[in-house]
Enzyme design. Structure first.
Site, short mmCIF file in Angstrom:
data_model
loop_
_atom_site.label_atom_id
_atom_site.label_comp_id
_atom_site.label_asym_id
_atom_site.label_seq_id
_atom_site.Cartn_x
_atom_site.Cartn_y
_atom_site.Cartn_z
N HIS A 244 0.82 -1.21 0.00
CA HIS A 244 0.00 0.00 0.00
C HIS A 244 0.86 1.28 0.00
CE1 HIS A 244 -3.40 -2.60 1.08
NE2 HIS A 244 -2.73 -3.02 2.11
O1 RIB Z 1 -5.33 0.06 4.49
C1 RIB Z 1 -3.94 0.03 4.33
C2 RIB Z 1 -3.29 1.10 5.15
O2 RIB Z 1 -3.57 0.88 6.53
C3 RIB Z 1 -1.75 1.11 5.04
O3 RIB Z 1 -1.27 2.40 5.21
C4 RIB Z 1 -1.33 0.24 6.20
O4 RIB Z 1 -0.01 0.55 6.66
C5 RIB Z 1 -2.35 0.65 7.23
O5 RIB Z 1 -1.90 1.87 7.83
#
Ligand code: RIB
Ligand code: CA
Length: 314
Positions: A244
């Protein structure tokens, strides 16, 4: 030489946050990190600020200034994600406790002072977690909003729907009131939602390429993503961990790897059923003004080539 991106990284490490920070540290020609501000999210603040320092030391960068920020959302109790990231937030590799100091200044004060003292439009905010610190800064110092070049954030979801509830992505869900403030501040936003991060998967080949890198960073990243992938494999049957947060840094380094649309995105804060949903007007069926570049697609091969070559420099 083009001027490097001057950035503040606001983060809740988290394995994917860690890879994003390492990608930025591996790109000194293009990115100057003015500071890293920790926020409560994946794990409580005491761990996110510690993990941010652990990652800086993993990259041999104890000079990076790390600040501790808000330990709870603006208007609701903290929700964490140990089920995804493990109890430390950086489960996977065994990494030493940090020696580098935490900065004394509160992260919100650092954000306010940095933007007040800089030329307008010279610094980008890269947010990798809940938007609590950023919203707190905007509430206390609305004068900084026009000074912020852009906020490039990992958060939200539309076609991919939610990962923490059926309709909400974690970063937005944890502090929807903060997200509403940020999305309503008139600041240029680039949003990297699950729609694009779920196309950014650490396949076995990609994990092997991390593992084969010289030095200790590659193996640590391979072990982080090995640990991190199990949640998404069980839930989605995916072929690897979705990276992500590194998409935020990838966008800064090469925006041509990404495709999206300038659309309106509003945040649900009133309904328990859909709390934290990013209501993205992808088909422009309303006359609500566009407030975000909402990214949907990525050249994932190009992204991983870029990420791997930057990790190799550490
Ligand atoms: O949904 C994914 C996000 O939530 C990413 O930033 C992960 O590190 C969590 O913070
Ligand atoms: Ca994160």
């Amino acid at each position: 030489m083009t001027t490097p991106h001057q950035i503040i990284i606001d983060t809740d490490p988290g394995q994917d946050d860690a890879v994003a920070i390492l990608m930025a540290l591996g790109s000194p020609q293009e990115i100057e990190i003015l500071g890293i501000t920790a926020v409560a999210g994946n794990v409580p603040l005491a761990l996110t600020e510690k993990n941010a320092r652990i990652v800086c030391e993993l990259a041999n960068r104890p000079d990076i200034r790390v600040f501790s920020g808000c330990d709870a959302p603006i208007a609701r109790p903290l929700v964490t994600a140990e089920h995804v990231h493990g109890k430390t937030g950086l489960d996977g590799p065994t990494l030493p406790d940090p020696v580098m100091p935490l900065q004394d200044q509160h992260a919100v004060d650092f954000i306010i002072d940095t933007f007040r003292n800089a030329p307008a439009g010279s610094i980008s905010l890269c947010t990798l977690g809940p938007l609590t610190n950023v919203a707190a800064a905007l509430e206390r110092a609305p004068d900084i909003a026009p000074k912020i070049k852009q906020i490039v954030m990992m958060g939200g979801a539309y076609f991919e729907v939610g990962n923490i509830t059926p309709t909400a992505e974690f970063n937005i869900y944890v502090d929807p009131e903060a997200a509403k403030i940020v999305f309503g501040a008139g600041i240029p936003l680039v949003v990297l939602p699950l729609d694009v991060t779920h196309k950014t998967l650490v396949t076995k080949e990609r994990n092997d390429a991390f593992r084969a890198l010289p030095g200790k960073v590659g193996i640590a990243v391979a072990e982080m993503t090995d640990f991190f992938e199990r949640f998404d494999k069980e839930k989605y049957g995916s072929t690897g961990a979705p990276l992500h947060d590194p998409t935020v840094i990838g966008y800064l380094l090469n925006p041509d790897l990404f495709q999206g649309r300038e659309i309106n995105v509003e945040i649900e804060t009133g309904s328990d059923l859909t709390l934290g949903m990013t209501v993205a007007d992808w088909w422009r069926v309303t006359d609500r003004p566009a407030n975000a570049l909402f990214i949907k697609d990525i050249d994932d091969e190009g992204f991983f080539t870029l990420l791997t070559e930057r990790l190799a420099t550490l």
